[in-house]
Design an enzyme around this catalytic site. Sequence first.
Site, PDB file in Angstrom:
ATOM      1  N   LYS A 105       0.844  -1.202   0.000  1.00 31.95           N
ATOM      2  CA  LYS A 105       0.000   0.000   0.000  1.00 31.95           C
ATOM      3  C   LYS A 105       0.876   1.248   0.000  1.00 31.95           C
ATOM      4  O   LYS A 105       2.062   1.174   0.368  1.00 31.95           O
ATOM      5  CB  LYS A 105      -0.903  -0.031   1.234  1.00 31.95           C
ATOM      6  CG  LYS A 105      -0.122  -0.047   2.540  1.00 31.95           C
ATOM      7  CD  LYS A 105      -0.999  -0.521   3.690  1.00 31.95           C
ATOM      8  CE  LYS A 105      -0.255  -0.358   5.012  1.00 31.95           C
ATOM      9  NZ  LYS A 105      -0.910  -1.070   6.104  1.00 31.95           N
ATOM     10  N   ARG A 165     -10.780   0.053  14.450  1.00 34.10           N
ATOM     11  CA  ARG A 165     -10.799   0.712  13.144  1.00 34.10           C
ATOM     12  C   ARG A 165     -11.870   0.007  12.316  1.00 34.10           C
ATOM     13  O   ARG A 165     -13.039   0.234  12.563  1.00 34.10           O
ATOM     14  CB  ARG A 165      -9.391   0.642  12.525  1.00 34.10           C
ATOM     15  CG  ARG A 165      -9.198   1.545  11.334  1.00 34.10           C
ATOM     16  CD  ARG A 165      -7.734   1.656  10.946  1.00 34.10           C
ATOM     17  NE  ARG A 165      -7.133   0.387  10.549  1.00 34.10           N
ATOM     18  CZ  ARG A 165      -5.851   0.254  10.194  1.00 34.10           C
ATOM     19  NH1 ARG A 165      -5.046   1.288  10.196  1.00 34.10           N
ATOM     20  NH2 ARG A 165      -5.372  -0.916   9.844  1.00 34.10           N
ATOM     21  N   HIS A 200      -6.192  -7.180  13.059  1.00 35.46           N
ATOM     22  CA  HIS A 200      -5.003  -6.319  13.062  1.00 35.46           C
ATOM     23  C   HIS A 200      -4.720  -5.847  14.483  1.00 35.46           C
ATOM     24  O   HIS A 200      -5.638  -5.532  15.225  1.00 35.46           O
ATOM     25  CB  HIS A 200      -5.260  -5.118  12.123  1.00 35.46           C
ATOM     26  CG  HIS A 200      -4.035  -4.301  11.820  1.00 35.46           C
ATOM     27  ND1 HIS A 200      -2.834  -4.842  11.446  1.00 35.46           N
ATOM     28  CD2 HIS A 200      -3.849  -2.955  11.816  1.00 35.46           C
ATOM     29  CE1 HIS A 200      -1.951  -3.865  11.232  1.00 35.46           C
ATOM     30  NE2 HIS A 200      -2.535  -2.718  11.450  1.00 35.46           N
ATOM     31  N   ARG A 217       1.772 -10.555   7.599  1.00 33.05           N
ATOM     32  CA  ARG A 217       1.737  -9.336   6.777  1.00 33.05           C
ATOM     33  C   ARG A 217       2.852  -8.368   7.196  1.00 33.05           C
ATOM     34  O   ARG A 217       2.609  -7.350   7.830  1.00 33.05           O
ATOM     35  CB  ARG A 217       0.362  -8.645   6.938  1.00 33.05           C
ATOM     36  CG  ARG A 217      -0.838  -9.569   6.704  1.00 33.05           C
ATOM     37  CD  ARG A 217      -2.167  -8.790   6.685  1.00 33.05           C
ATOM     38  NE  ARG A 217      -2.416  -8.032   7.887  1.00 33.05           N
ATOM     39  CZ  ARG A 217      -3.101  -8.453   8.946  1.00 33.05           C
ATOM     40  NH1 ARG A 217      -3.636  -9.661   8.956  1.00 33.05           N
ATOM     41  NH2 ARG A 217      -3.277  -7.673   9.999  1.00 33.05           N
ATOM     42  N   TYR A 245      14.785  31.288   4.318  1.00 26.55           N
ATOM     43  CA  TYR A 245      13.608  32.030   4.780  1.00 26.55           C
ATOM     44  C   TYR A 245      13.673  32.368   6.263  1.00 26.55           C
ATOM     45  O   TYR A 245      14.155  31.568   7.068  1.00 26.55           O
ATOM     46  CB  TYR A 245      12.340  31.197   4.561  1.00 26.55           C
ATOM     47  CG  TYR A 245      11.858  31.121   3.134  1.00 26.55           C
ATOM     48  CD1 TYR A 245      11.474  32.272   2.439  1.00 26.55           C
ATOM     49  CD2 TYR A 245      11.746  29.890   2.483  1.00 26.55           C
ATOM     50  CE1 TYR A 245      11.010  32.182   1.136  1.00 26.55           C
ATOM     51  CE2 TYR A 245      11.279  29.811   1.179  1.00 26.55           C
ATOM     52  CZ  TYR A 245      10.914  30.959   0.509  1.00 26.55           C
ATOM     53  OH  TYR A 245      10.461  30.870  -0.760  1.00 26.55           O
ATOM     54  N   CYS A 284      13.351  24.685   2.351  1.00 31.23           N
ATOM     55  CA  CYS A 284      12.350  25.349   1.517  1.00 31.23           C
ATOM     56  C   CYS A 284      11.508  24.293   0.802  1.00 31.23           C
ATOM     57  O   CYS A 284      11.701  23.097   0.995  1.00 31.23           O
ATOM     58  CB  CYS A 284      13.027  26.240   0.486  1.00 31.23           C
ATOM     59  SG  CYS A 284      14.261  27.359   1.177  1.00 31.23           S
ATOM     60  N   MET A 285      10.586  24.726  -0.046  1.00 33.70           N
ATOM     61  CA  MET A 285       9.723  23.778  -0.746  1.00 33.70           C
ATOM     62  C   MET A 285      10.543  22.850  -1.648  1.00 33.70           C
ATOM     63  O   MET A 285      10.298  21.643  -1.704  1.00 33.70           O
ATOM     64  CB  MET A 285       8.679  24.523  -1.593  1.00 33.70           C
ATOM     65  CG  MET A 285       7.686  23.578  -2.255  1.00 33.70           C
ATOM     66  SD  MET A 285       6.539  24.415  -3.358  1.00 33.70           S
ATOM     67  CE  MET A 285       5.496  25.276  -2.208  1.00 33.70           C
TER      68      MET A 285
HETATM   69  C1  LIG Z   1      -0.184  -1.704   6.944  1.00 35.37           C
HETATM   70  C2  LIG Z   1      -0.746  -2.949   7.504  1.00 35.37           C
HETATM   71  C3  LIG Z   1       0.098  -4.011   7.868  1.00 35.37           C
HETATM   72  C4  LIG Z   1       1.598  -3.886   7.917  1.00 35.37           C
HETATM   73  O1  LIG Z   1       1.982  -3.246   9.106  1.00 35.37           O
HETATM   74  P1  LIG Z   1       3.533  -3.109   9.499  1.00 35.37           P
HETATM   75  O2  LIG Z   1       3.534  -2.518  10.852  1.00 35.37           O
HETATM   76  O3  LIG Z   1       4.134  -2.197   8.476  1.00 35.37           O
HETATM   77  O4  LIG Z   1       4.098  -4.473   9.433  1.00 35.37           O
HETATM   78  C5  LIG Z   1      -0.498  -5.199   8.248  1.00 35.37           C
HETATM   79  N1  LIG Z   1      -1.849  -5.319   8.287  1.00 35.37           N
HETATM   80  C6  LIG Z   1      -2.678  -4.313   7.988  1.00 35.37           C
HETATM   81  C7  LIG Z   1      -4.150  -4.503   8.068  1.00 35.37           C
HETATM   82  C8  LIG Z   1      -2.158  -3.088   7.588  1.00 35.37           C
HETATM   83  O5  LIG Z   1      -2.989  -2.072   7.295  1.00 35.37           O
END
Ligand SMILES: *Cc1c(COP(=O)(O)O)cnc(C)c1O
Length: 382
Positions: free
Chosen positions: A35, A133, A162, A221, A272, A319-320
């Site tokens: 992602k 969430r 999660h 994950r 700046y 700066c930018m």
């Molecule tokens: C982003 C995400 C992960 C990965 O999390 P890390 O802390 O980067 O390992 C795993 N599961 C879900 C649902 C996530 O949104």
Amino acid sequence: MRATFANIYLDNLCHNIEQVKNNIPNNTKICLPVKADAYGHGAVSVAKTALECNVSYLAVAAVAEGIQLRKAGIQSPILVLSLPHPSEFDEIIDNNLTPSVFDTQIIDMLDSVAAEHKKILSVHLKIDTGMGRIGCLPSNSTFLAESIAAKKWLKLEGVFTHFSVADSLIPEDIEYTKKQIDLFVDSVQKIKSIGIQISLCHCANSAAIFAYPQAAFDMVRPGIVSYGYYPGDITKEYLDSIGKNITLKPVMELRSRLVSIRHFSDGEYISYGRKWQTKEDCDVGVLPLGYADGLLRRYGKNLRISINGNTYPLCGRICMDQCMTLLGKNHNIDRWTEAIIFGPKDKGAFQDASDIANFSDTIPYEITCGIDKRVPRIYLGK
Ligand SMILES: *Cc1c(COP(=O)(O)O)cnc(C)c1O
């Protein structure tokens, strides 16, 4: 090519994934979260490399991110972690993406869209065991699993949850994570006990992979660890102390070149706001890199960049599109010389994204995700 660019060390990515692989059961799969353009590293290149290095599943947040991977020819399963909008349901099915579901409204809608397409759609049921969430209540998970199983055009491929504090070593947080694991195991057992098959139960993020090995189940994950950073309290030192020898290598390296070296005399103002003044005759290098590239203003105070093996502070406000570095009085640095802003230390960086995160009150995730698209990514290794 632009004087500012990011090297992406794909061999380090594979090395980090290997560290994960060595710490999970043999038949546990790896789902790589790609992602946010693979945490800023570039989703397509990262995904293609990872699929050659022990990864068999990918995860994205948005449907459009999944479509981008399909357009690049990637055929592995792709889990969509965040909730899509109904206007994206056709695309989910056309592109063979796997949505997360947790309420009857979306389950009903997806089933009828899949019926129109005459295509079986795999879904994963998301349970909220304490993250607060998305997800269903554990007490509602059996009912929802049953209603998915009863749909003609849906297949319940996975169930997942999660963690919110798996990266914390505070005793209360450890208890909380253990409770999340128990709630998850309990929900999965109840679903399986009524005869529903689930091939992929998964919950472990990066921190949990190393801190809660009992939570590996069918798939893990690993996000941030794959990109080379230790999650929260789960530092290298902590892992060493529990007998786990894990070495992670940052994958992203941000570089720029000194497009100008200018001489200033004592008492002149840089950038700046006139916040920084020279204290003596000195040279100041100009880098075409600023907060629009993701080098946020608040990083400036403590950042030291590396040039030819020495380190130099930034001077004046970022700066930018540009920033300045104090080269001092005596240096042998030529115009166009490369400077390393952050990256793996064994390749010459003085700081990595976690060092910058530590002094900027943020996390390495935000730093790599924040490197803007106008910084070209150069893929090295593999
Ligand atoms: C982003 C995400 C992960 C990965 O999390 P890390 O802390 O980067 O390992 C795993 N599961 C879900 C649902 C996530 O949104």
